[in-house]
Design an enzyme around this catalytic site. Structure first.
Site, PDB file in Angstrom:
ATOM      1  N   LYS A  13       0.791  -0.976  -0.001  1.00 49.82           N
ATOM      2  CA  LYS A  13       0.023  -0.192  -0.044  1.00 49.82           C
ATOM      3  C   LYS A  13       0.825   1.267  -0.130  1.00 49.82           C
ATOM      4  CE  LYS A  13      -2.093  -1.280   3.872  1.00 49.82           C
ATOM      5  NZ  LYS A  13      -1.383  -2.538   4.232  1.00 49.82           N
ATOM      6  N   ARG A  88     -10.046   0.688   8.674  1.00 53.26           N
ATOM      7  CA  ARG A  88      -9.533  -0.750   9.038  1.00 53.26           C
ATOM      8  C   ARG A  88     -10.532  -1.528   9.730  1.00 53.26           C
ATOM      9  NH1 ARG A  88      -3.625   0.420   9.021  1.00 53.26           N
ATOM     10  NH2 ARG A  88      -2.553  -1.573   9.191  1.00 53.26           N
ATOM     11  N   ARG A 127      11.371  -5.088   5.194  1.00 58.84           N
ATOM     12  CA  ARG A 127      11.175  -3.697   4.828  1.00 58.84           C
ATOM     13  C   ARG A 127      12.123  -2.856   5.686  1.00 58.84           C
ATOM     14  NH1 ARG A 127       4.952  -1.831   5.279  1.00 58.84           N
ATOM     15  NH2 ARG A 127       4.966  -3.066   7.070  1.00 58.84           N
ATOM     16  N   ARG A 160      10.982  -1.195  11.373  1.00 57.75           N
ATOM     17  CA  ARG A 160      10.017  -0.854  12.178  1.00 57.75           C
ATOM     18  C   ARG A 160       9.671  -1.721  13.411  1.00 57.75           C
ATOM     19  NH1 ARG A 160       4.607   0.135   8.483  1.00 57.75           N
ATOM     20  NH2 ARG A 160       3.435  -0.982  10.190  1.00 57.75           N
ATOM     21  N   ARG A 171      -0.746  -9.120  12.838  1.00 59.49           N
ATOM     22  CA  ARG A 171      -1.426  -8.262  12.216  1.00 59.49           C
ATOM     23  C   ARG A 171      -2.197  -8.535  11.082  1.00 59.49           C
ATOM     24  NH1 ARG A 171       4.066  -5.080  11.168  1.00 59.49           N
ATOM     25  NH2 ARG A 171       2.954  -4.089   9.626  1.00 59.49           N
TER      26      ARG A 171
HETATM   27  P1  ADP Z   1       0.850  -1.634   7.350  1.00 59.63           P
HETATM   28  O1  ADP Z   1       1.534  -0.742   6.082  1.00 59.63           O
HETATM   29  O2  ADP Z   1       1.886  -2.736   7.580  1.00 59.63           O
HETATM   30  O3  ADP Z   1      -0.490  -2.164   7.129  1.00 59.63           O
HETATM   31  P2  ADP Z   1       0.337   0.797   9.049  1.00 59.63           P
HETATM   32  O4  ADP Z   1       1.578   1.538   9.164  1.00 59.63           O
HETATM   33  O5  ADP Z   1      -0.687   1.147   8.254  1.00 59.63           O
HETATM   34  O6  ADP Z   1       0.922  -0.890   8.823  1.00 59.63           O
HETATM   35  O7  ADP Z   1      -0.093   0.612  10.492  1.00 59.63           O
HETATM   36  C1  ADP Z   1       0.796   0.115  11.585  1.00 59.63           C
HETATM   37  C2  ADP Z   1      -0.046   0.041  12.785  1.00 59.63           C
HETATM   38  O8  ADP Z   1      -0.696   1.353  13.357  1.00 59.63           O
HETATM   39  C3  ADP Z   1      -1.117  -1.023  12.954  1.00 59.63           C
HETATM   40  O9  ADP Z   1      -0.978  -2.284  13.355  1.00 59.63           O
HETATM   41  C4  ADP Z   1      -2.333  -0.331  13.985  1.00 59.63           C
HETATM   42  O10 ADP Z   1      -1.694  -0.706  15.198  1.00 59.63           O
HETATM   43  C5  ADP Z   1      -1.968   1.120  13.577  1.00 59.63           C
HETATM   44  N1  ADP Z   1      -3.056   1.649  12.654  1.00 59.63           N
HETATM   45  C6  ADP Z   1      -2.851   2.311  11.560  1.00 59.63           C
HETATM   46  N2  ADP Z   1      -3.887   2.696  11.000  1.00 59.63           N
HETATM   47  C7  ADP Z   1      -4.878   2.344  11.816  1.00 59.63           C
HETATM   48  C8  ADP Z   1      -6.334   2.358  11.622  1.00 59.63           C
HETATM   49  N3  ADP Z   1      -7.095   2.976  10.632  1.00 59.63           N
HETATM   50  N4  ADP Z   1      -7.153   1.840  12.858  1.00 59.63           N
HETATM   51  C9  ADP Z   1      -6.349   1.264  13.704  1.00 59.63           C
HETATM   52  N5  ADP Z   1      -5.128   1.233  14.114  1.00 59.63           N
HETATM   53  C10 ADP Z   1      -4.500   1.551  13.125  1.00 59.63           C
HETATM   54  P1  ADP Z   2       2.419  -1.961   3.246  1.00 60.32           P
HETATM   55  O1  ADP Z   2       1.988  -0.421   3.287  1.00 60.32           O
HETATM   56  O2  ADP Z   2       0.992  -2.368   2.430  1.00 60.32           O
HETATM   57  O3  ADP Z   2       2.498  -2.343   4.539  1.00 60.32           O
HETATM   58  P2  ADP Z   2       4.678  -1.476   1.804  1.00 60.32           P
HETATM   59  O4  ADP Z   2       4.521  -0.757   0.533  1.00 60.32           O
HETATM   60  O5  ADP Z   2       5.503  -0.954   3.025  1.00 60.32           O
HETATM   61  O6  ADP Z   2       3.309  -2.279   2.284  1.00 60.32           O
HETATM   62  O7  ADP Z   2       5.416  -2.865   1.069  1.00 60.32           O
HETATM   63  C1  ADP Z   2       6.208  -3.833   2.133  1.00 60.32           C
HETATM   64  C2  ADP Z   2       7.549  -4.388   1.584  1.00 60.32           C
HETATM   65  O8  ADP Z   2       7.427  -4.758   0.437  1.00 60.32           O
HETATM   66  C3  ADP Z   2       8.603  -3.102   1.585  1.00 60.32           C
HETATM   67  O9  ADP Z   2       9.574  -3.559   1.930  1.00 60.32           O
HETATM   68  C4  ADP Z   2       8.477  -2.780   0.048  1.00 60.32           C
HETATM   69  O10 ADP Z   2       9.719  -2.142  -0.523  1.00 60.32           O
HETATM   70  C5  ADP Z   2       8.194  -4.264  -0.627  1.00 60.32           C
HETATM   71  N1  ADP Z   2       7.179  -4.217  -1.574  1.00 60.32           N
HETATM   72  C6  ADP Z   2       6.232  -3.400  -1.993  1.00 60.32           C
HETATM   73  N2  ADP Z   2       5.741  -3.727  -3.203  1.00 60.32           N
HETATM   74  C7  ADP Z   2       6.294  -4.880  -3.601  1.00 60.32           C
HETATM   75  C8  ADP Z   2       6.079  -5.597  -4.906  1.00 60.32           C
HETATM   76  N3  ADP Z   2       5.449  -5.463  -5.679  1.00 60.32           N
HETATM   77  N4  ADP Z   2       7.084  -6.657  -4.916  1.00 60.32           N
HETATM   78  C9  ADP Z   2       7.948  -6.889  -4.100  1.00 60.32           C
HETATM   79  N5  ADP Z   2       8.313  -6.160  -2.924  1.00 60.32           N
HETATM   80  C10 ADP Z   2       7.376  -5.132  -2.906  1.00 60.32           C
END
Ligand code: ADP
Ligand code: ADP
Ligand code: ZN
Length: 216
Positions: A13, A88, A127, A160, A171
Protein backbone atom coordinates in the site's frame (compact mmCIF):
# COMPACT_ATOMS: atom_id res chain seq x y z
CA UNK A 1 -9.78 11.56 -6.98
CA UNK A 2 -10.87 10.38 -3.55
CA UNK A 3 -9.27 7.00 -3.02
CA UNK A 4 -8.68 4.36 -0.38
CA UNK A 5 -5.93 1.74 -0.38
CA UNK A 6 -7.00 -1.49 1.25
CA UNK A 7 -4.86 -4.56 1.83
CA UNK A 8 -3.06 -6.59 4.48
CA UNK A 9 0.24 -5.48 6.05
CA UNK A 10 3.06 -5.81 3.51
CA UNK A 11 0.76 -5.87 0.46
CA UNK A 12 2.45 -2.77 -0.95
CA UNK A 13 0.00 0.00 0.00
CA UNK A 14 2.64 2.53 1.05
CA UNK A 15 4.83 1.77 -1.98
CA UNK A 16 1.94 2.23 -4.44
CA UNK A 17 0.63 5.26 -2.53
CA UNK A 18 3.71 7.28 -3.44
CA UNK A 19 3.13 6.65 -7.17
CA UNK A 20 -0.63 7.18 -7.04
CA UNK A 21 -0.36 10.41 -5.04
CA UNK A 22 2.22 11.68 -7.54
CA UNK A 23 0.22 10.79 -10.63
CA UNK A 24 -3.09 12.24 -9.45
CA UNK A 25 -1.55 15.07 -7.42
CA UNK A 26 -3.39 14.24 -4.20
CA UNK A 27 -2.11 14.03 -0.61
CA UNK A 28 -1.09 10.61 0.72
CA UNK A 29 -2.59 10.15 4.17
CA UNK A 30 -1.22 7.16 6.09
CA UNK A 31 -2.64 6.68 9.58
CA UNK A 32 0.31 4.40 10.42
CA UNK A 33 2.73 7.23 9.49
CA UNK A 34 0.71 9.71 11.55
CA UNK A 35 0.93 7.43 14.61
CA UNK A 36 4.67 6.79 14.10
CA UNK A 37 5.30 10.57 13.84
CA UNK A 38 3.36 11.08 17.07
CA UNK A 39 5.38 8.37 18.83
CA UNK A 40 8.62 9.97 17.63
CA UNK A 41 7.52 13.36 18.93
CA UNK A 42 6.32 11.90 22.24
CA UNK A 43 2.75 13.29 21.98
CA UNK A 44 -0.20 12.05 24.07
CA UNK A 45 -1.68 10.40 20.96
CA UNK A 46 1.62 8.63 20.32
CA UNK A 47 1.76 7.35 23.90
CA UNK A 48 -1.78 6.00 23.64
CA UNK A 49 -1.16 4.31 20.27
CA UNK A 50 2.25 2.73 20.91
CA UNK A 51 1.17 -0.27 23.03
CA UNK A 52 -1.43 -1.35 20.50
CA UNK A 53 0.97 -0.96 17.58
CA UNK A 54 3.77 -2.90 19.30
CA UNK A 55 1.37 -5.77 19.92
CA UNK A 56 0.11 -5.75 16.33
CA UNK A 57 -3.39 -4.73 17.43
CA UNK A 58 -5.53 -1.93 16.03
CA UNK A 59 -5.54 1.41 17.79
CA UNK A 60 -9.10 2.06 19.12
CA UNK A 61 -11.49 3.52 16.53
CA UNK A 62 -12.20 6.75 18.41
CA UNK A 63 -8.53 7.79 18.37
CA UNK A 64 -8.13 7.07 14.66
CA UNK A 65 -11.38 8.56 13.42
CA UNK A 66 -10.67 11.93 15.04
CA UNK A 67 -7.26 12.37 13.44
CA UNK A 68 -8.55 11.41 9.99
CA UNK A 69 -11.51 13.77 10.30
CA UNK A 70 -9.16 16.66 11.17
CA UNK A 71 -6.77 15.77 8.36
CA UNK A 72 -9.53 15.67 5.72
CA UNK A 73 -10.58 19.21 6.71
CA UNK A 74 -7.21 20.61 5.64
CA UNK A 75 -7.08 22.61 2.43
CA UNK A 76 -4.95 20.18 0.44
CA UNK A 77 -7.75 17.57 0.56
CA UNK A 78 -10.31 19.72 -1.27
CA UNK A 79 -9.63 18.13 -4.64
CA UNK A 80 -8.98 14.63 -3.43
CA UNK A 81 -6.92 12.41 -1.17
CA UNK A 82 -5.47 8.93 -0.90
CA UNK A 83 -6.12 7.16 2.39
CA UNK A 84 -3.58 4.42 3.18
CA UNK A 85 -4.36 2.15 6.13
CA UNK A 86 -7.70 3.79 6.92
CA UNK A 87 -10.46 2.66 7.31
CA UNK A 88 -9.54 -0.63 8.99
CA UNK A 89 -12.86 -1.51 10.63
CA UNK A 90 -16.49 -1.33 9.52
CA UNK A 91 -17.06 1.35 12.16
CA UNK A 92 -14.25 3.47 10.67
CA UNK A 93 -15.72 3.02 7.18
CA UNK A 94 -19.20 4.04 8.33
CA UNK A 95 -17.80 7.12 10.06
CA UNK A 96 -15.84 8.07 6.94
CA UNK A 97 -19.00 7.76 4.83
CA UNK A 98 -20.78 10.15 7.21
CA UNK A 99 -17.93 12.65 7.28
CA UNK A 100 -17.75 12.75 3.48
CA UNK A 101 -21.51 13.01 3.16
CA UNK A 102 -21.48 16.02 5.49
CA UNK A 103 -19.02 17.83 3.25
CA UNK A 104 -20.96 16.75 0.15
CA UNK A 105 -18.41 14.50 -1.50
CA UNK A 106 -18.02 10.76 -2.09
CA UNK A 107 -15.30 8.20 -2.60
CA UNK A 108 -14.32 7.35 -6.16
CA UNK A 109 -12.61 3.99 -5.71
CA UNK A 110 -11.25 1.61 -3.12
CA UNK A 111 -8.12 -0.17 -4.37
CA UNK A 112 -7.78 -3.60 -2.80
CA UNK A 113 -4.22 -4.98 -3.05
CA UNK A 114 -4.17 -8.76 -2.63
CA UNK A 115 -1.26 -11.00 -1.58
CA UNK A 116 -0.99 -14.26 0.31
CA UNK A 117 0.44 -14.71 3.78
CA UNK A 118 3.87 -16.06 2.79
CA UNK A 119 4.56 -13.03 0.59
CA UNK A 120 3.28 -10.63 3.25
CA UNK A 121 5.52 -11.90 6.05
CA UNK A 122 8.62 -11.94 3.81
CA UNK A 123 7.90 -8.39 2.65
CA UNK A 124 7.14 -6.88 6.04
CA UNK A 125 10.14 -8.51 7.75
CA UNK A 126 12.48 -7.29 4.99
CA UNK A 127 11.06 -3.76 4.95
CA UNK A 128 13.47 -0.91 5.73
CA UNK A 129 12.54 2.77 5.94
CA UNK A 130 14.61 5.94 5.65
CA UNK A 131 14.67 7.91 8.92
CA UNK A 132 15.01 11.19 7.05
CA UNK A 133 12.76 11.04 3.96
CA UNK A 134 10.51 8.05 4.74
CA UNK A 135 11.27 6.14 1.53
CA UNK A 136 10.45 2.44 1.89
CA UNK A 137 12.94 -0.19 0.71
CA UNK A 138 13.13 -3.97 0.91
CA UNK A 139 16.41 -5.77 1.68
CA UNK A 140 15.91 -8.15 -1.29
CA UNK A 141 13.07 -6.93 -3.51
CA UNK A 142 13.79 -3.23 -3.55
CA UNK A 143 17.14 -2.50 -1.86
CA UNK A 144 18.81 0.88 -1.53
CA UNK A 145 21.82 1.12 -3.86
CA UNK A 146 23.82 2.18 -0.77
CA UNK A 147 22.98 -0.68 1.59
CA UNK A 148 21.92 0.66 5.01
CA UNK A 149 21.95 4.24 3.74
CA UNK A 150 19.10 5.81 1.72
CA UNK A 151 20.18 6.26 -1.92
CA UNK A 152 17.91 9.30 -2.26
CA UNK A 153 18.91 11.45 0.69
CA UNK A 154 21.76 9.73 2.55
CA UNK A 155 19.63 9.08 5.67
CA UNK A 156 19.97 5.92 7.78
CA UNK A 157 17.52 3.09 7.18
CA UNK A 158 15.65 1.51 10.10
CA UNK A 159 13.29 -1.41 10.67
CA UNK A 160 9.87 -0.78 12.24
CA UNK A 161 9.44 -2.26 15.76
CA UNK A 162 6.36 -4.16 14.56
CA UNK A 163 8.02 -5.67 11.47
CA UNK A 164 9.11 -8.91 13.17
CA UNK A 165 7.63 -12.27 12.21
CA UNK A 166 5.48 -12.69 15.34
CA UNK A 167 3.88 -9.25 15.21
CA UNK A 168 3.40 -9.38 11.44
CA UNK A 169 1.58 -12.70 11.82
CA UNK A 170 -0.68 -11.13 14.44
CA UNK A 171 -1.33 -8.13 12.20
CA UNK A 172 -2.35 -10.41 9.34
CA UNK A 173 -4.84 -12.18 11.64
CA UNK A 174 -6.20 -8.83 12.81
CA UNK A 175 -6.54 -7.79 9.16
CA UNK A 176 -8.52 -10.92 8.30
CA UNK A 177 -10.86 -10.52 11.29
CA UNK A 178 -11.40 -6.77 11.41
CA UNK A 179 -10.45 -5.24 8.06
CA UNK A 180 -11.25 -7.86 5.40
CA UNK A 181 -15.03 -7.31 5.91
CA UNK A 182 -14.48 -3.95 4.20
CA UNK A 183 -13.98 -5.81 0.91
CA UNK A 184 -17.67 -6.70 0.95
CA UNK A 185 -18.63 -3.31 2.37
CA UNK A 186 -17.10 -1.42 -0.57
CA UNK A 187 -17.96 -3.99 -3.16
CA UNK A 188 -21.64 -3.47 -2.25
CA UNK A 189 -21.09 0.23 -2.93
CA UNK A 190 -19.60 -0.69 -6.33
CA UNK A 191 -16.36 1.06 -5.39
CA UNK A 192 -13.99 -1.87 -5.11
CA UNK A 193 -11.22 -2.65 -7.60
CA UNK A 194 -8.84 -5.51 -6.84
CA UNK A 195 -5.25 -5.81 -8.03
CA UNK A 196 -2.70 -8.62 -7.73
CA UNK A 197 -0.09 -7.37 -5.26
CA UNK A 198 2.31 -10.24 -5.90
CA UNK A 199 3.42 -8.76 -9.22
CA UNK A 200 6.44 -6.45 -9.54
CA UNK A 201 6.02 -2.92 -8.17
CA UNK A 202 5.71 -1.28 -11.65
CA UNK A 203 3.24 -3.89 -12.82
CA UNK A 204 1.01 -3.40 -9.78
CA UNK A 205 1.00 0.33 -10.41
CA UNK A 206 0.01 -0.19 -14.06
CA UNK A 207 -2.85 -2.41 -12.95
CA UNK A 208 -4.04 0.24 -10.50
CA UNK A 209 -3.97 3.01 -13.11
CA UNK A 210 -5.92 0.87 -15.57
CA UNK A 211 -8.46 -0.08 -12.91
CA UNK A 212 -8.99 3.61 -12.12
CA UNK A 213 -9.91 4.10 -15.74
CA UNK A 214 -7.11 6.43 -16.75
CA UNK A 215 -4.17 6.10 -19.12
CA UNK A 216 -0.57 5.60 -17.99
P1 ADP B 1 0.98 -1.68 7.41
O1 ADP B 1 1.49 -0.74 6.38
O2 ADP B 1 1.96 -2.77 7.70
O3 ADP B 1 -0.39 -2.20 7.05
P2 ADP B 1 0.44 0.66 9.07
O4 ADP B 1 1.63 1.51 9.04
O5 ADP B 1 -0.70 1.03 8.19
O6 ADP B 1 0.87 -0.86 8.78
O7 ADP B 1 -0.12 0.52 10.56
C1 ADP B 1 0.73 0.19 11.63
C2 ADP B 1 -0.09 0.06 12.89
O8 ADP B 1 -0.73 1.32 13.19
C3 ADP B 1 -1.24 -0.94 12.84
O9 ADP B 1 -0.82 -2.27 13.15
C4 ADP B 1 -2.18 -0.38 13.92
O10 ADP B 1 -1.73 -0.68 15.22
C5 ADP B 1 -2.02 1.14 13.72
N1 ADP B 1 -3.02 1.69 12.78
C6 ADP B 1 -2.77 2.30 11.59
N2 ADP B 1 -3.91 2.67 10.99
C7 ADP B 1 -4.92 2.28 11.80
C8 ADP B 1 -6.34 2.35 11.73
N3 ADP B 1 -6.97 2.91 10.68
N4 ADP B 1 -7.07 1.83 12.76
C9 ADP B 1 -6.46 1.26 13.82
N5 ADP B 1 -5.13 1.15 13.95
C10 ADP B 1 -4.35 1.65 12.95
P1 ADP C 1 2.17 -1.88 3.17
O1 ADP C 1 2.13 -0.37 3.20
O2 ADP C 1 0.97 -2.46 2.50
O3 ADP C 1 2.40 -2.47 4.53
P2 ADP C 1 4.74 -1.52 1.78
O4 ADP C 1 4.42 -0.71 0.59
O5 ADP C 1 5.45 -0.84 2.89
O6 ADP C 1 3.41 -2.31 2.29
O7 ADP C 1 5.60 -2.79 1.26
C1 ADP C 1 6.08 -3.78 2.17
C2 ADP C 1 7.49 -4.20 1.74
O8 ADP C 1 7.42 -4.92 0.50
C3 ADP C 1 8.45 -3.05 1.51
O9 ADP C 1 9.73 -3.43 1.94
C4 ADP C 1 8.40 -2.83 -0.01
O10 ADP C 1 9.63 -2.32 -0.51
C5 ADP C 1 8.14 -4.23 -0.53
N1 ADP C 1 7.26 -4.26 -1.71
C6 ADP C 1 6.17 -3.47 -1.96
N2 ADP C 1 5.57 -3.80 -3.13
C7 ADP C 1 6.29 -4.85 -3.63
C8 ADP C 1 6.17 -5.65 -4.83
N3 ADP C 1 5.17 -5.45 -5.71
N4 ADP C 1 7.07 -6.64 -5.00
C9 ADP C 1 8.06 -6.85 -4.12
N5 ADP C 1 8.22 -6.14 -2.98
C10 ADP C 1 7.36 -5.14 -2.73
ZN1 ZN D 1 15.98 9.05 2.50
Amino acid sequence: MRLILLGPPGAGKGTQAVFIAGKYNIPHISTGDIFRDNIKQGTELGKKAKDYMDKGLLVPDELVVEIVEDRLKQGDCTNGFLLDGFPRTVMQAQTLDKVLKNIGVGLDKVINIEADKGVLVERAVGRRICKECGTTFHIKNNPSAKGDICDRCGGNLYQRDDDNEETVTRRIEVYLNETAPLIEYYSKQNKLVTVDGTEEIDKVFEEIVVSLGSGL
